[in-house]
Motif scaffolding. Structure first.
Motif, PDB file in Angstrom:
ATOM      1  N   PHE A  91       0.710  -1.167   0.017  1.00  0.00           N
ATOM      2  CA  PHE A  91      -0.128  -0.060  -0.069  1.00  0.00           C
ATOM      3  C   PHE A  91       0.953   1.372   0.188  1.00  0.00           C
ATOM      4  CE2 PHE A  91      -2.696  -2.850   2.510  1.00  0.00           C
ATOM      5  CZ  PHE A  91      -3.303  -3.537   1.413  1.00  0.00           C
ATOM      6  N   LYS A  92       2.153   0.950  -0.114  1.00  0.00           N
ATOM      7  CA  LYS A  92       2.921   2.296  -0.469  1.00  0.00           C
ATOM      8  C   LYS A  92       2.567   2.891  -1.721  1.00  0.00           C
ATOM      9  CE  LYS A  92       7.398   2.157   0.221  1.00  0.00           C
ATOM     10  NZ  LYS A  92       8.552   1.460   0.031  1.00  0.00           N
ATOM     11  N   PRO A  93       2.720   4.207  -1.907  1.00  0.00           N
ATOM     12  CA  PRO A  93       2.326   4.888  -3.363  1.00  0.00           C
ATOM     13  C   PRO A  93       3.035   4.253  -4.483  1.00  0.00           C
ATOM     14  CG  PRO A  93       2.582   6.652  -1.367  1.00  0.00           C
ATOM     15  CD  PRO A  93       2.886   5.324  -0.988  1.00  0.00           C
ATOM     16  N   ASP A  94       4.226   4.104  -4.351  1.00  0.00           N
ATOM     17  CA  ASP A  94       5.036   3.606  -5.552  1.00  0.00           C
ATOM     18  C   ASP A  94       4.432   2.215  -5.845  1.00  0.00           C
ATOM     19  OD1 ASP A  94       6.025   2.558  -3.306  1.00  0.00           O
ATOM     20  OD2 ASP A  94       8.081   2.673  -4.028  1.00  0.00           O
ATOM     21  N   ALA A  95       4.299   1.354  -5.134  1.00  0.00           N
ATOM     22  CA  ALA A  95       3.854   0.221  -5.072  1.00  0.00           C
ATOM     23  C   ALA A  95       2.621  -0.031  -5.920  1.00  0.00           C
ATOM     24  CB  ALA A  95       3.782  -0.803  -3.880  1.00  0.00           C
ATOM     25  N   LEU A  96       1.442   0.841  -5.233  1.00  0.00           N
ATOM     26  CA  LEU A  96       0.279   1.004  -5.833  1.00  0.00           C
ATOM     27  C   LEU A  96       0.220   1.297  -7.248  1.00  0.00           C
ATOM     28  CD1 LEU A  96      -1.737   2.333  -2.777  1.00  0.00           C
ATOM     29  CD2 LEU A  96      -2.006   0.207  -3.921  1.00  0.00           C
ATOM     30  N   VAL A  97       1.115   2.614  -7.593  1.00  0.00           N
ATOM     31  CA  VAL A  97       0.929   3.105  -8.934  1.00  0.00           C
ATOM     32  C   VAL A  97       1.793   1.874  -9.890  1.00  0.00           C
ATOM     33  CG1 VAL A  97       2.220   4.996 -10.271  1.00  0.00           C
ATOM     34  CG2 VAL A  97       0.995   5.560  -8.179  1.00  0.00           C
ATOM     35  N   ASP A 127      -4.343   9.880  -9.115  1.00  0.00           N
ATOM     36  CA  ASP A 127      -3.753  11.252  -9.257  1.00  0.00           C
ATOM     37  C   ASP A 127      -2.941  11.453  -8.070  1.00  0.00           C
ATOM     38  OD1 ASP A 127      -4.444  11.299 -11.814  1.00  0.00           O
ATOM     39  OD2 ASP A 127      -6.224  12.974 -11.635  1.00  0.00           O
ATOM     40  N   THR A 128      -3.344  11.534  -7.069  1.00  0.00           N
ATOM     41  CA  THR A 128      -2.787  11.885  -6.075  1.00  0.00           C
ATOM     42  C   THR A 128      -1.594  10.987  -5.561  1.00  0.00           C
ATOM     43  OG1 THR A 128      -4.677  12.564  -4.579  1.00  0.00           O
ATOM     44  CG2 THR A 128      -3.078  12.182  -3.376  1.00  0.00           C
ATOM     45  N   LEU A 129      -1.688   9.602  -5.814  1.00  0.00           N
ATOM     46  CA  LEU A 129      -0.537   8.788  -5.532  1.00  0.00           C
ATOM     47  C   LEU A 129       0.653   9.095  -6.594  1.00  0.00           C
ATOM     48  CD1 LEU A 129      -2.791   5.417  -5.406  1.00  0.00           C
ATOM     49  CD2 LEU A 129      -1.418   6.540  -3.485  1.00  0.00           C
ATOM     50  N   LEU A 130       0.200   9.419  -7.776  1.00  0.00           N
ATOM     51  CA  LEU A 130       1.268   9.869  -8.838  1.00  0.00           C
ATOM     52  C   LEU A 130       1.868  11.200  -8.522  1.00  0.00           C
ATOM     53  CD1 LEU A 130      -0.857   8.925 -11.971  1.00  0.00           C
ATOM     54  CD2 LEU A 130       1.206   7.588 -11.332  1.00  0.00           C
ATOM     55  N   SER A 131       1.212  11.827  -7.885  1.00  0.00           N
ATOM     56  CA  SER A 131       1.785  13.322  -7.400  1.00  0.00           C
ATOM     57  C   SER A 131       2.749  12.769  -6.261  1.00  0.00           C
ATOM     58  CB  SER A 131       0.821  14.095  -7.102  1.00  0.00           C
ATOM     59  OG  SER A 131       1.261  15.254  -6.363  1.00  0.00           O
ATOM     60  N   LYS A 132       2.428  11.940  -5.273  1.00  0.00           N
ATOM     61  CA  LYS A 132       3.078  11.643  -4.258  1.00  0.00           C
ATOM     62  C   LYS A 132       4.490  10.921  -4.706  1.00  0.00           C
ATOM     63  CE  LYS A 132      -0.612  11.528  -0.696  1.00  0.00           C
ATOM     64  NZ  LYS A 132      -0.067  12.436   0.174  1.00  0.00           N
ATOM     65  N   VAL A 133       4.293  10.069  -5.627  1.00  0.00           N
ATOM     66  CA  VAL A 133       5.657   9.293  -5.968  1.00  0.00           C
ATOM     67  C   VAL A 133       6.606  10.203  -6.655  1.00  0.00           C
ATOM     68  CG1 VAL A 133       6.421   7.703  -7.878  1.00  0.00           C
ATOM     69  CG2 VAL A 133       4.461   7.058  -6.368  1.00  0.00           C
ATOM     70  N   ARG A 134       5.875  11.289  -7.699  1.00  0.00           N
ATOM     71  CA  ARG A 134       6.839  12.498  -8.164  1.00  0.00           C
ATOM     72  C   ARG A 134       7.564  13.016  -7.166  1.00  0.00           C
ATOM     73  NH1 ARG A 134       2.585  12.261 -12.294  1.00  0.00           N
ATOM     74  NH2 ARG A 134       1.660  14.138 -10.832  1.00  0.00           N
ATOM     75  N   THR A 135       6.940  13.614  -6.069  1.00  0.00           N
ATOM     76  CA  THR A 135       7.356  14.381  -5.227  1.00  0.00           C
ATOM     77  C   THR A 135       8.696  13.805  -4.393  1.00  0.00           C
ATOM     78  OG1 THR A 135       5.369  15.517  -4.839  1.00  0.00           O
ATOM     79  CG2 THR A 135       6.858  15.811  -3.149  1.00  0.00           C
ATOM     80  N   GLU A 136       8.404  12.270  -4.303  1.00  0.00           N
ATOM     81  CA  GLU A 136       9.464  11.597  -3.117  1.00  0.00           C
ATOM     82  C   GLU A 136      10.584  11.426  -4.258  1.00  0.00           C
ATOM     83  OE1 GLU A 136       9.531   7.186  -1.580  1.00  0.00           O
ATOM     84  OE2 GLU A 136       8.015   8.417  -0.745  1.00  0.00           O
ATOM     85  N   GLN A 137      10.546  11.092  -5.438  1.00  0.00           N
ATOM     86  CA  GLN A 137      11.503  11.141  -6.321  1.00  0.00           C
ATOM     87  C   GLN A 137      12.385  12.325  -6.587  1.00  0.00           C
ATOM     88  OE1 GLN A 137       9.504  10.022 -10.223  1.00  0.00           O
ATOM     89  NE2 GLN A 137       9.627   7.478  -9.334  1.00  0.00           N
TER      90      GLN A 137
END
Length: 341
Positions: A91-97, A127-137
């Motif tokens: 359930f981590k954002p990157d795993a879900l995406v 969309d929120t998950l994708l944003s969180k992944v980009r921010t973390e990267q």
């Protein structure tokens, strides 16, 4: 968060549908089905029925393969996929995406090892998950080593995506479940039927060209089921719908208010025991009196897959088997052990 405890019928259907789906990983598909069932219960209790649809409801109820769909539900016009896992890192954002970035919303469901309890831990927009992944990267500092981010919003926040509606608990009023023996209410000469399917309350059903106003129950009659290739009495009630559909056995739809539990639930071919016996032997119902509640049984009689129930009276006479008469109140169904068929 919400806890969902699947009953035996949920478990049987979830597993058998995974088998019929010919899934590469039966265990993963089964628990995924249970996650969908858990979310259905949440929708039923907290969201208006006209605002959500479960794409796989019929497939799981009837244990049939699913038609391909990229998502499990449609809620307030959003495409929703249910992700079920024992591994909380799923359930981590990157795993879900990585696993699913095509839907609008992902609902996250965690389960115990033995699948006896599932927790709806939350949901999030893709969309929120994708944003969180980009921010973390793009984060330039050191990421915390002991604190992993799990993106979830509270389950009840789903209500805010739709129009302002009052809390709606749409749990069925229908008292019946698959396997129950029923008869038409207020009919002194009604035949005993077997409940095969209990349709969701919001399901629109037409009878004789008119939309049924109420909850629908589908019933099969033992005489038709006896014509199938096996002994349907061996089949778990959760799988009767699957069996009847596979064997093209006629089902009859009733409004649940027009049915009642059968006063005398036994029919020819049933396996019974006499309750007054200390160590009762199983018997087979050979005949059912048309004038009173008397049943004729034979002990150590043939099973339904050995002699068709309709032929039992002739078989007993030809073989010289002793039969006995009892009132139906003296008998109860024998536990003959049910198998997945």
């Amino acid at each position: 968060m919400y806890q969902f405890v699947p009953d035996e019928m949920d478990r049987k259907r979830a597993h058998h549908q995974a088998v019929k789906q010919d899934a590469d990983d039966i265990d993963a598909k089964r628990i995924g089905n249970l996650g969908e069932i858990a979310f259905e219960q949440f929708c039923r209790e907290y969201l208006p029925s006209e605002m959500w649809e479960w794409n796989n409801e019929t497939a799981i109820r009837r244990c049939n393969p699913e038609s391909f769909a990229g998502h499990d539900y449609e809620v307030f016009g959003y495409e929703v996929d249910v992700k079920t896992s024992r591994d909380i890192l799923a359930f981590k954002p990157d795993a879900l995406v990585e696993n699913d970035s095509d839907d609008d919303i992902i609902v996250m469901v965690w389960h115990r090892d033995n699948e006896d309890s599932l927790i709806l831990i939350g949901w999030e927009r893709v969309d929120t998950l994708l944003s969180k992944v980009r921010t973390e990267q793009q984060y330039s500092g050191d990421s915390p080593m002991k604190l992993e981010h799990l993106a979830t919003r509270p389950m009840n926040d789903l209500q805010d995506l739709g129009p302002n509606t009052a809390h709606m608990n749409q749990t069925p009023e229908n008292p019946f479940q698959p396997g129950d023996r029923v008869e038409k209410a207020a009919d002194n000469d009604a035949s005993v039927g077997v409940v095969v399917e209990v349709l969701p309350p919001e399901t629109q059903v037409e009878l004789y060209g008119q939309e049924l106003n109420g909850e629908a129950v589908r019933v099969a009659f033992p005489s038709s089921m006896d014509e199938g290739p096996g002994d349907w009495r061996d089949i778990d009630p959760a799988l009767l719908s699957s069996y009847c559909v596979d064997q093209d056995i006629s089902l009859y739809t009733y409004k649940h208010e027009n049915l009642q539990f059968a006063a005398n639930p036994f029919t020819v071919g049933d396996y019974v025991i006499k309750t007054s016996h200390d160590d009762p032997n199983p018997a087979v119902v050979v005949e059912r009196s048309e004038t009173d509640d008397t049943l004729t049984v034979v002990y150590e009689g043939p099973r339904g897959d050995e002699v068709p129930p309709a032929n039992l009276p002739d078989h007993c006479e030809e073989e010289g088997l002793s039969t006995y008469e009892y009132s139906h109140t003296e008998l109860e169904f024998a536990d003959i052990g049910q198998t997945d068929k």
